[in-house]
Design an enzyme around this catalytic site. Structure first.
Site, PDB file in Angstrom:
ATOM      1  CE  LYS A  85     -75.112 -14.394  27.453  1.00 52.48           C
ATOM      2  NZ  LYS A  85     -74.420 -15.672  27.118  1.00 52.48           N
ATOM      3  CB  CYS A 130     -61.208 -17.501  37.885  1.00 55.20           C
ATOM      4  SG  CYS A 130     -62.182 -17.667  39.393  1.00 55.20           S
ATOM      5  CB  CYS A 150     -56.009 -20.222  43.815  1.00 56.00           C
ATOM      6  SG  CYS A 150     -57.793 -20.429  43.620  1.00 56.00           S
TER       7      CYS A 150
END
Length: 411
Positions: free
Chosen positions: A261, A331, A338
């Site tokens: 990453k 999120c 949501c």
């Protein structure tokens, strides 16, 4: 001597009886008899009759030999039953191909099944992509249009000194990525400010003792291990690259404390080259929630490989900061918001672990400030209003507590 003569006479009698009983010897005997009988007559008719007899005998025996030879030389692929003469008297026997040829030859028919399997494997290699990913990505861009997430102000792109030389800027980008692992961007940004004030170069970090370096980067996550990795990486960069960082993913992952990453993000930010998708915990979590993977993954590296199989390459650089900021604001790892997400109707994980109530005013997920108006009433009316409010709030609070318990139970 007489005894031997008698045995020989008996043996000759046995052979003569066999000759007389065998059809083969009977035919040959008759021919010999004709020859013997015709031997007295030496005329042209007798010789012509003997030639005709011999030619007819050859005509009777040659076809049998030819038929037998053709039956023996028949190809193996001819599996139909054939007639093979067993004797010259016209008797035949039907032979079965399975008895003449081994059954193992029939295994060639497996090719048809192999061709079918090969065609099925080719259809499985078709391009796969999530059904609603274009619309979902558009909604995420809309929700991230403000660029007010922590990664937008304190990420690796904002932590290096813009006035430093190019190789120093690239080194500072790598250091900020190494510190950001398992650490919030606010903590990483503060640690980078202290390192820049101390002198964030490869030569200076390699010369700094462990105690001083630990005080500069504390309280980043796993700060003791990161002190060791920073010292080892700085020493390698000074020795092998002159204080600069490698210009390839293979060279970057060789450095202590640098994973895939960090390597892909360093290539994108420091070298302006897109080599892959930088997948951290936010990208890994959101990709699985949205159903952007053919099957769920267990670690960020598997998520990176799965995303790169279908996501267009021109989106690899943008997808990291989009999903990281989206994961920091809406999120969330626990209790995602949501109810205010634009993807709540297409996300397969929507409302599964999200709170039942709307976010508090002032939180990142709140739709806007809530205005409270004071209503002027008389004292008698005010008491009635309070009683009604208490009566209406009591079941609501009880329902809220029950809903919280259910959410905690399933989350």
């Amino acid at each position: 001597m007489p005894r031997n003569v008698r045995c020989g006479t008996n043996l000759c009698g046995v052979v003569q009886s066999l000759k007389m009983s065998s059809p083969y010897f009977m035919q040959s005997g008759s021919v010999l008899t004709r020859n013997r009988s015709g031997g007295a007559d030496r005329g042209p008719a007798a010789s012509l009759r003997s030639k005709l007899t011999s030619s007819q005998r050859d005509a009777d025996t040659v076809p049998a030999v030819k038929v037998k030879a053709e039956a023996e030389e028949a190809p193996v692929s001819d599996l139909e039953p054939s007639l093979t003469p067993l004797s010259t008297d016209g008797c035949h026997q039907r032979l079965d191909a399975s008895s003449r040829y081994p059954r193992g030859r029939r295994g060639r028919q497996v090719k048809v099944e192999y061709d079918r399997d090969d065609g099925a494997s080719q259809t499985k290699m078709e391009h796969w992509e999530p059904p609603d990913w274009v619309a979902q990505l558009g909604f995420i861009r809309e929700m991230r249009s403000g660029r007010d997430a922590p990664v937008d102000n304190m990420g690796a792109e904002k932590c290096y000194d813009t006035e430093a030389p190019a190789h120093v800027r690239r080194f500072q980008v790598l250091v900020s990525l190494m510190l950001s692992s398992q650490t919030k961007d606010q903590v990483t940004g503060a640690a980078m400010q202290r390192l820049r004030a101390h002198g964030c170069t490869a030569e200076n970090i390699a010369a700094t003792d462990d105690k001083k370096l630990g005080e500069l980067i504390y309280p980043v996550g796993f700060w003791r291990n990161k002190v060791k990795y920073l010292k080892q990486t700085s020493a390698m960069l000074v020795t092998e690259f002159g204080g600069d960082i490698p210009s390839s993913v293979e060279g970057l992952v060789r450095l202590p404390g640098v994973g895939p990453k960090m390597a892909h993000l360093a290539m994108d930010i420091a070298w302006d080259q897109v080599s892959g998708i930088g997948v951290d915990t936010h990208v890994h979590r959101i990709s699985n929630r949205l159903g952007w993977l053919k099957k769920p993954t267990k670690n960020p590296e598997d998520t990176r490989k799965a995303l790169e199989e279908w996501l267009p390459r021109e989106l690899w650089s943008e997808i990291n900061w989009l999903l990281v900021g989206f994961g920091q604001q809406l999120c969330l790892p626990v209790n995602p918001l949501c109810s205010v997400c634009l993807n709540q109707y297409s996300c397969p994980s929507a409302h599964k672990c999200s709170p039942a109530k709307r976010p508090k005013p002032g939180s990142p997920g709140s739709p806007g400030p809530v205005h409270r108006f004071k209503v002027e009433t008389e004292p008698a009316e005010e008491s009635d209003v309070r009683n009604k409010a208490a009566a209406t709030q009591e079941p609501t609070s009880t329902l809220t507590r029950q809903t919280r318990r259910q959410v905690k139970k399933y989350c």
